[in-house]
Design a protein around this motif. Structure first.
Motif, PDB file in Angstrom:
ATOM      1  N   ARG A 156       0.834  -1.207   0.000  1.00 43.09           N
ATOM      2  CA  ARG A 156       0.000   0.000   0.000  1.00 43.09           C
ATOM      3  C   ARG A 156       0.864   1.251   0.000  1.00 43.09           C
ATOM      4  O   ARG A 156       0.586   2.225  -0.720  1.00 43.09           O
ATOM      5  CB  ARG A 156      -0.924  -0.009   1.219  1.00 43.09           C
ATOM      6  N   ASP A 195      -3.731  -6.843  -4.481  1.00 36.94           N
ATOM      7  CA  ASP A 195      -4.900  -5.975  -4.285  1.00 36.94           C
ATOM      8  C   ASP A 195      -4.495  -4.590  -3.790  1.00 36.94           C
ATOM      9  O   ASP A 195      -5.145  -3.594  -4.111  1.00 36.94           O
ATOM     10  CB  ASP A 195      -5.879  -6.614  -3.301  1.00 36.94           C
ATOM     11  N   PHE A 196      -3.447  -4.514  -2.982  1.00 42.09           N
ATOM     12  CA  PHE A 196      -2.971  -3.200  -2.533  1.00 42.09           C
ATOM     13  C   PHE A 196      -2.357  -2.428  -3.690  1.00 42.09           C
ATOM     14  O   PHE A 196      -2.532  -1.211  -3.805  1.00 42.09           O
ATOM     15  CB  PHE A 196      -1.956  -3.358  -1.401  1.00 42.09           C
ATOM     16  N   PRO A 199      -6.012  -2.223  -6.741  1.00 42.69           N
ATOM     17  CA  PRO A 199      -7.282  -2.562  -6.086  1.00 42.69           C
ATOM     18  C   PRO A 199      -8.355  -3.052  -7.065  1.00 42.69           C
ATOM     19  O   PRO A 199      -8.529  -2.490  -8.155  1.00 42.69           O
ATOM     20  CB  PRO A 199      -7.711  -1.233  -5.447  1.00 42.69           C
TER      21      PRO A 199
END
Length: 373
Positions: A156, A195-196, A199
């Motif tokens: 992230r 996914d980070f 997304p």
């Protein structure tokens, strides 16, 4: 029967015995019960009937198949999109278990790209998979030359800025920073990291594969805008179609976004601009597109005016080249000494020195309409 996995553990044998009662048929391996024993078989014709006391020894002969079955049903994430993504990484629907295990174990694993990510899957203990994740541009970098992490949450932070430290408002822009490495992630961890970085791409990729991608077109999107973004609705009538084409050309090109635009003007009207070749679909205009369109809506509300000033033919071409270089993000790649390039910084500074007045106006022509007349 050759095996490229480590020995099975007791939990895997117990799970096999329990599941065989209901029957197993997965990846070319079948198991069931018969009387007080078990039948184990593979798609290549191998079959064995064993007493329940001999199941552990017999299962060892089928270790590749048993550990593969156990990984996909007891270790891998069971959420369908994530499960399908991990299967795709190793080509599970195209390759047999023995072929996969040979490549995963002794052959260095399988590597796939996902946007600017490079994912390599190898065989871990007891048939579990391990995943290495790095930037595709760092494919040949040695491990000790990259900043390693074992926490998917770090993705992230890495996704926030590019290599020049600039904030990335669009996570699917082709500007992901380099120099990092996740050397040893588990199956749930690698999907979480992906996914980070990108997304919802795994979920939308899977929806598209299943024929269930729900697309929200421009017309429907702008209808629900309110507040400061409500002004975008003015592009949803009259000449709006042409304006939306310009938006798509500016924002949704492969050079600007790794998604493939699937949304159009509306259900019945396709845009003229190609949607791109990205590997994951874009199902609706994103917030960056709507925000940019809001600004352009206001700018397009201005009336055209005629300005008259002198430029040589080469200077006109230079202005065109400067705009193109900025639009394509090429200015940082132009060498300072390359004055042959129309968008070279010194060329631009010379043009400014020649054609701009002391107050910063081009050829002394004021922008204000009253002053320009």
């Amino acid at each position: 029967m050759g095996s490229y996995s480590t020995n099975m553990n007791a939990d895997q044998v117990d799970a096999l015995a329990e599941a065989a009662a209901d029957g197993i048929d997965f990846d070319g391996f079948a198991a069931g019960t018969e009387g007080e024993g078990y039948v184990l078989a593979t798609a290549d014709g191998s079959e064995r009937l064993v007493h329940e006391d001999d199941l552990s020894d017999a299962a060892t002969e089928y270790a590749d198949y048993v550990t593969n079955w156990h990984f996909w049903h007891a270790t891998a994430p069971q959420a369908e999109p994530r499960w399908a993504f991990l299967r795709w990484l190793e080509g599970a629907t195209e390759r047999s278990v023995p072929d996969r295990y040979e490549a995963l174990g002794d052959g260095g694993g399988f590597t796939q790209t996902w946007g600017q990510l490079r994912v390599t899957v190898t065989l871990g203990e007891d048939g579990a998979r391990r995943y290495e994740l790095r930037h595709a541009d760092d494919a040949d970098e040695p491990v000790d030359g990259l900043d390693a992490s074992d926490d998917p949450l770090d993705a992230r932070t890495l996704a926030k800025h590019d290599d020049r430290g600039r904030y990335r408002p669009l996570k699917t822009a082709p500007s992901l920073q380099t120099g990092w490495l996740f050397p040893d992630l588990g199956p749930a961890e690698v999907v979480r990291a992906v996914d980070f970085f990108y997304p919802a791409t795994v979920a939308n990729w899977h929806r598209e594969r299943e024929g269930e991608l729900d697309v929200t077109h421009w017309h429907e999107t702008v209808e629900r805008q309110s507040g400061i973004y409500g002004v975008v609705e003015t592009w949803d009538r009259g000449e709006g179609y042409e304006h939306v084409n310009w938006v798509a050309e500016a924002c949704c090109d492969d050079s600007q976004c790794l998604k493939r635009r699937e949304w159009q003007y509306d259900d019945e009207t396709d845009l003229d601009v190609d949607g791109g070749d990205g590997e994951f679909p874009c199902r609706e205009p994103c917030s960056l597109v709507i925000s940019a369109a809001r600004r352009w809506t206001k700018l397009e509300g201005e009336q055209s005016r005629t300005y008259e000033f002198d430029l040589t033919p080469s200077e006109k071409e230079q202005v065109e080249a400067i705009i193109d270089a900025v639009a394509e993000g090429r200015t940082a790649d132009i060498r300072e000494a390359d004055t042959r390039d129309d968008a070279n910084r010194y060329r631009a500074r010379f043009l400014r020195a020649k054609r701009f007045d002391d107050d910063g106006t081009l050829s002394g022509v004021a922008t204000d309409s009253d002053d320009a007349e």
